[in-house]
Structure formats: structure tokens, C-alpha cells
Design an enzyme around this catalytic site. Structure first.
Site, PDB file in Angstrom:
ATOM      1  N   GLY A  45       0.916  -0.933   0.459  1.00 12.21           N
ATOM      2  CA  GLY A  45      -0.250   0.145  -0.588  1.00 12.21           C
ATOM      3  C   GLY A  45       0.806   1.067   0.052  1.00 12.21           C
ATOM      4  O   GLY A  45       1.994   1.221  -0.361  1.00 12.21           O
ATOM      5  N   HIS A  67       5.361   3.031  -9.926  1.00 13.45           N
ATOM      6  CA  HIS A  67       5.105   1.018  -9.971  1.00 13.45           C
ATOM      7  C   HIS A  67       3.465   0.834  -9.363  1.00 13.45           C
ATOM      8  O   HIS A  67       2.787   0.161  -9.420  1.00 13.45           O
ATOM      9  CB  HIS A  67       6.216  -0.043  -9.503  1.00 13.45           C
ATOM     10  CG  HIS A  67       6.206  -0.360  -9.213  1.00 13.45           C
ATOM     11  ND1 HIS A  67       5.891  -1.949  -7.622  1.00 13.45           N
ATOM     12  CD2 HIS A  67       6.522  -2.149 -10.253  1.00 13.45           C
ATOM     13  CE1 HIS A  67       5.969  -3.298  -8.187  1.00 13.45           C
ATOM     14  NE2 HIS A  67       6.436  -3.255  -9.950  1.00 13.45           N
ATOM     15  N   ASP A  68       3.020   1.821  -8.151  1.00 17.53           N
ATOM     16  CA  ASP A  68       1.773   1.113  -7.969  1.00 17.53           C
ATOM     17  C   ASP A  68       0.886   1.269  -8.243  1.00 17.53           C
ATOM     18  O   ASP A  68      -0.363   1.315  -8.401  1.00 17.53           O
ATOM     19  CB  ASP A  68       1.535   2.186  -6.469  1.00 17.53           C
ATOM     20  CG  ASP A  68       2.824   1.629  -5.088  1.00 17.53           C
ATOM     21  OD1 ASP A  68       3.684   0.510  -5.015  1.00 17.53           O
ATOM     22  OD2 ASP A  68       2.550   1.633  -4.281  1.00 17.53           O
ATOM     23  N   ASP A  97       7.464  -3.671 -14.250  1.00 15.56           N
ATOM     24  CA  ASP A  97       8.193  -4.224 -13.389  1.00 15.56           C
ATOM     25  C   ASP A  97      10.139  -3.896 -14.155  1.00 15.56           C
ATOM     26  O   ASP A  97      10.593  -3.233 -13.360  1.00 15.56           O
ATOM     27  CB  ASP A  97       8.656  -5.681 -13.046  1.00 15.56           C
ATOM     28  CG  ASP A  97       6.912  -6.244 -11.940  1.00 15.56           C
ATOM     29  OD1 ASP A  97       6.930  -5.442 -11.562  1.00 15.56           O
ATOM     30  OD2 ASP A  97       6.289  -7.622 -11.562  1.00 15.56           O
TER      31      ASP A  97
END
EC number: 3.1.1.4
Length: 167
Positions: A45, A67-68, A97
Site C-alpha cells: 500500500g 510502480h504502484d 516491472d
């Protein structure tokens, strides 16, 4: 101090499965314990108050935030692109990634990026997915991961799982 915090963070993660700690702790405590020190986005998170807030290690945190926000993710148990994510954690497209890997490698926050990269790419046993010609084998393997895949270019591309690079 950052090296000590990073080492403690890696030690904590080495006792976890995916992004989840096996100890019985509350959800709020889990989220606080799994975010890399000095960041708001690097871990399970995020602790930010909004998309523009970054922690002390801004370059590393910006990599984690991007990335999130990957637009192509597959949650645990979800099926997509003809694949099913049987892992206990979210998996992402290889494109996201790969961008995360490159961002961390080029970050000005060398120590925090190093620890976050080691944690994500080396400790968490995850894979990514992408559209590629069918894999027929592995040309080179190291530490249980395929570095170079052989593919059958005579067949149409399909979504498949791929090993992440080591950091």
C-alpha cells in the site's frame, strides 16, 4: 542510519510471505511495518496523503509510486489475459516491472533504491506477465530464474509468466 534501517527492513521481509507478515498484527500496524523507512509508497500500500506526496527518499519513492500506479496489474487469485495469478500477492505486467527496475537503478537515492530493489526483485518470489511468442525453453538460468527465454516465433504471441531480473 539508512543502512541500518534498510537492513532491518530486509530482515523483517525475510520472515514474510509475499507482502504479508505472518505474525498476528492489526491491519494498520501491518501497513506501517511494511513501508520502507523514509518512503511513503515503497511497500504494501502507501502512507501518502495524495498522489503528489513523497517521503524523504523522493527518487526511490517516485519509482515506487509509478510502480504502484501500473495500469496493468493482476491481483492475487485474479484471471486476466488467459492467465491466473495463483500467488498471494499482486503481479504486474513485465513492462511496469522493467520500468521499476530501471527507475531504481537510476535513482539518486542509491542506498534506499538498492534495498527496495533487492527486496522486490530478489526476496519476493514473483513473476511478471507479457505478450510474447510461446516460450519453448530457457537458454540461461541462474539462481532458479530464467535469464534468457527461447521462443517459437512461428506461433502467435500469447500472454505468459516470466521471471523477474535479479537486482
Amino acid at each position: 542510519m539508512q543502512v541500518v534501517l534498510g537492513s532491518l527492513f530486509l530482515l523483517l521481509l525475510s520472515t514474510s510471505h509475499g507482502w504479508q507478515i505472518r505474525d498476528r498484527i492489526g491491519d494498520n500496524e501491518l501497513e506501517e511495518r511494511i513501508i520502507y523507512p523514509g518512503t511513503l509508497w515503497c511497500g504494501h500500500g502507501n502512507k501518502s496523503s495524495g498522489p503528489n506526496e513523497l517521503g524523504r527518499f523522493k527518487h526511490t519513492d517516485a519509482c515506487c509510486r509509478t510502480h504502484d500506479m501500473c495500469p496493468d496489474v493482476m491481483s492475487a487469485g485474479e484471471s486476466k489475459h488467459g492467465l491466473t495469478n495463483t500467488a498471494s500477492h499482486t503481479r504486474l505486467s513485465c513492462d511496469c516491472d522493467d520500468k521499476f527496475y530501471d527507475c531504481l537503478k537510476n535513482s539518486a537515492d542509491t542506498i534506499s533504491s538498492y534495498f527496495v530493489g533487492k527486496m522486490y526483485f530478489n526476496l519476493i518470489d514473483t513473476k511478471c506477465y507479457k505478450l510474447e511468442h510461446p516460450v519453448t525453453g530457457c537458454g540461461e538460468r541462474t539462481e532458479g530464474r530464467c535469464l534468457h527465454y527461447t521462443v517459437d516465433k512461428s506461433k502467435p504471441k500469447v500472454y505468459q509468466w516470466f521471471d523477474l531480473r535479479k537486482y
